[in-house]
Design a protein around this motif. Structure first.
Motif, PDB file in Angstrom:
ATOM      1  N   UNK A 150       0.836  -1.211   0.000  1.00 60.82           N
ATOM      2  CA  UNK A 150       0.000   0.000   0.000  1.00 60.82           C
ATOM      3  C   UNK A 150       0.865   1.252   0.000  1.00 60.82           C
ATOM      4  N   UNK A 151       1.965   1.214   0.760  1.00 63.63           N
ATOM      5  CA  UNK A 151       2.866   2.373   0.807  1.00 63.63           C
ATOM      6  C   UNK A 151       3.494   2.611  -0.563  1.00 63.63           C
ATOM      7  N   UNK A 192       4.106   4.210   6.629  1.00 64.58           N
ATOM      8  CA  UNK A 192       5.470   3.992   7.118  1.00 64.58           C
ATOM      9  C   UNK A 192       5.473   3.878   8.639  1.00 64.58           C
ATOM     10  N   UNK A 193       4.680   4.717   9.309  1.00 63.32           N
ATOM     11  CA  UNK A 193       4.589   4.640  10.765  1.00 63.32           C
ATOM     12  C   UNK A 193       3.943   3.329  11.204  1.00 63.32           C
ATOM     13  N   UNK A 194       2.934   2.883  10.457  1.00 61.68           N
ATOM     14  CA  UNK A 194       2.294   1.600  10.759  1.00 61.68           C
ATOM     15  C   UNK A 194       3.308   0.462  10.674  1.00 61.68           C
ATOM     16  N   UNK A 195       4.099   0.484   9.613  1.00 67.16           N
ATOM     17  CA  UNK A 195       5.089  -0.574   9.399  1.00 67.16           C
ATOM     18  C   UNK A 195       6.115  -0.578  10.527  1.00 67.16           C
ATOM     19  N   UNK A 196       6.619   0.597  10.876  1.00 66.97           N
ATOM     20  CA  UNK A 196       7.604   0.694  11.960  1.00 66.97           C
ATOM     21  C   UNK A 196       7.006   0.199  13.273  1.00 66.97           C
ATOM     22  N   UNK A 202      -1.471   1.556  16.303  1.00 66.87           N
ATOM     23  CA  UNK A 202      -0.591   1.847  15.181  1.00 66.87           C
ATOM     24  C   UNK A 202      -0.728   3.280  14.749  1.00 66.87           C
ATOM     25  N   UNK A 203       0.165   3.708  13.869  1.00 68.79           N
ATOM     26  CA  UNK A 203       0.186   5.109  13.453  1.00 68.79           C
ATOM     27  C   UNK A 203      -1.146   5.532  12.853  1.00 68.79           C
ATOM     28  N   UNK A 204      -1.771   4.636  12.071  1.00 71.80           N
ATOM     29  CA  UNK A 204      -3.021   5.013  11.415  1.00 71.80           C
ATOM     30  C   UNK A 204      -4.131   5.238  12.439  1.00 71.80           C
TER      31      UNK A 204
END
Length: 294
Positions: A235-236, A252-256, A287-289
């Motif tokens: 998705x990113x 990117x924040x979600x992944x991290x 998560x970030x989202x």
């Protein structure tokens, strides 16, 4: 030394689709596009792979495209004389061939993975791809390979297997070298899972079955995390291609977040994000989202 994934470079091909060049086969990940032949190409098509050094091959895996499918792939291998590096000087021998299904039963949604066990020395491998299966999605009559995985042990100059440590691990667990792991989870998680698989085998070797069970359960949970990370990475990548950088930043924040908390959560440890209130829906913090809605 246990069998390992052997690095190779595609040194020659009959041709390639500009959107799916042969170099795509050099790395395995859920985002791999793989190689595709040119549109309306003449068959057979060929790919020549040169290993980083001579090796004793134990297994070859080929993951086909879901609808650009070769009816048959022949496999040839060969060795070079000491000091020779030109693959064109290699004397090739035919190992056999693999037949691929038309994939109609899966409605062209699944990819067929073929594995063949071998026991042969090689420095060069050639794949000869025969005519494609005809279907409504393959409008340009192409064939495609998503991944090639070559498994074996490097040979030294005398033609013997290179010596290695970890005698207790005489053979690597199948998943350590299996391309299916690379194609289902992100690269970072795949490497972490491989490390833990070896620890699990070491626990089994010393008959510490409680530890082996704990590690196995953690691996299963990490696979789930890795699949989610792979989806977010896709998705990113799509967001970046569309120049939607706000979404890309959020993903990117979600992944991290998943990577930082996934391992601890997999092994029963609760990791809190500093300053975040505990929410049972997010054991490691949201998560970030969740924290930065779009």
């Amino acid at each position: 030394m246990p069998p390992a994934k052997l690095q190779f470079k595609v040194v020659n091909s009959s041709g390639e689709d500009p959107d799916s060049p042969a170099r795509e086969l050099h790395h395995h990940s859920p985002q791999s596009r793989g190689w595709q032949c040119p549109r309306f190409a003449k068959f057979p098509q060929e790919l020549t792979l040169q290993l980083s050094s001579p090796a004793m091959l134990s297994q070859i895996q080929i993951l086909s495209h879901e609808h650009k499918i070769a009816s048959k792939i022949e496999i040839y291998v060969g060795t070079l004389q000491p000091g020779e590096t030109d693959y064109r000087q290699c004397r090739m021998k035919r190992l056999g061939y693999l037949s691929f299904d038309s994939n109609e039963k899966s409605a062209f949604k699944a990819r067929e993975l073929k594995s063949v066990h071998v026991n042969t020395a090689a420095h060069v491998m050639r794949l000869v791809l025969h005519k494609c299966h005809i279907n409504k999605l393959n409008i340009y009559n192409q064939v495609g390979i998503i991944a090639v995985n070559v498994i074996g042990e490097h040979l030294n100059l005398g033609g013997n297997k290179a010596l290695g440590g970890a005698a207790a691990l005489a053979r690597a667990p199948r998943e350590v070298v299996d391309v299916a792991l690379d194609m289902n989870v992100d690269v970072v998680t795949a490497e972490k899972i491989r490390e833990i698989l070896l620890k699990k085998e070491a626990a089994v070797a010393r008959e510490d079955y409680d530890e082996a069970k704990r590690l196995k359960a953690g691996i299963d949970k990490l696979k789930v995390v890795g699949m989610k990370v792979a989806q977010l990475e896709a998705q990113k990548q799509a967001a970046v291609e569309m120049e939607d950088y706000d979404t890309a930043k959020m993903l990117k924040k979600d992944i991290e977040h998943l990577r930082s908390t996934g391992e601890s959560a997999a092994f029963g440890e609760r990791v809190m994000t500093p300053g975040a209130a505990y929410d049972p829906a997010y054991p490691g913090g949201p998560p970030a989202s969740a924290k930065y809605p779009s």
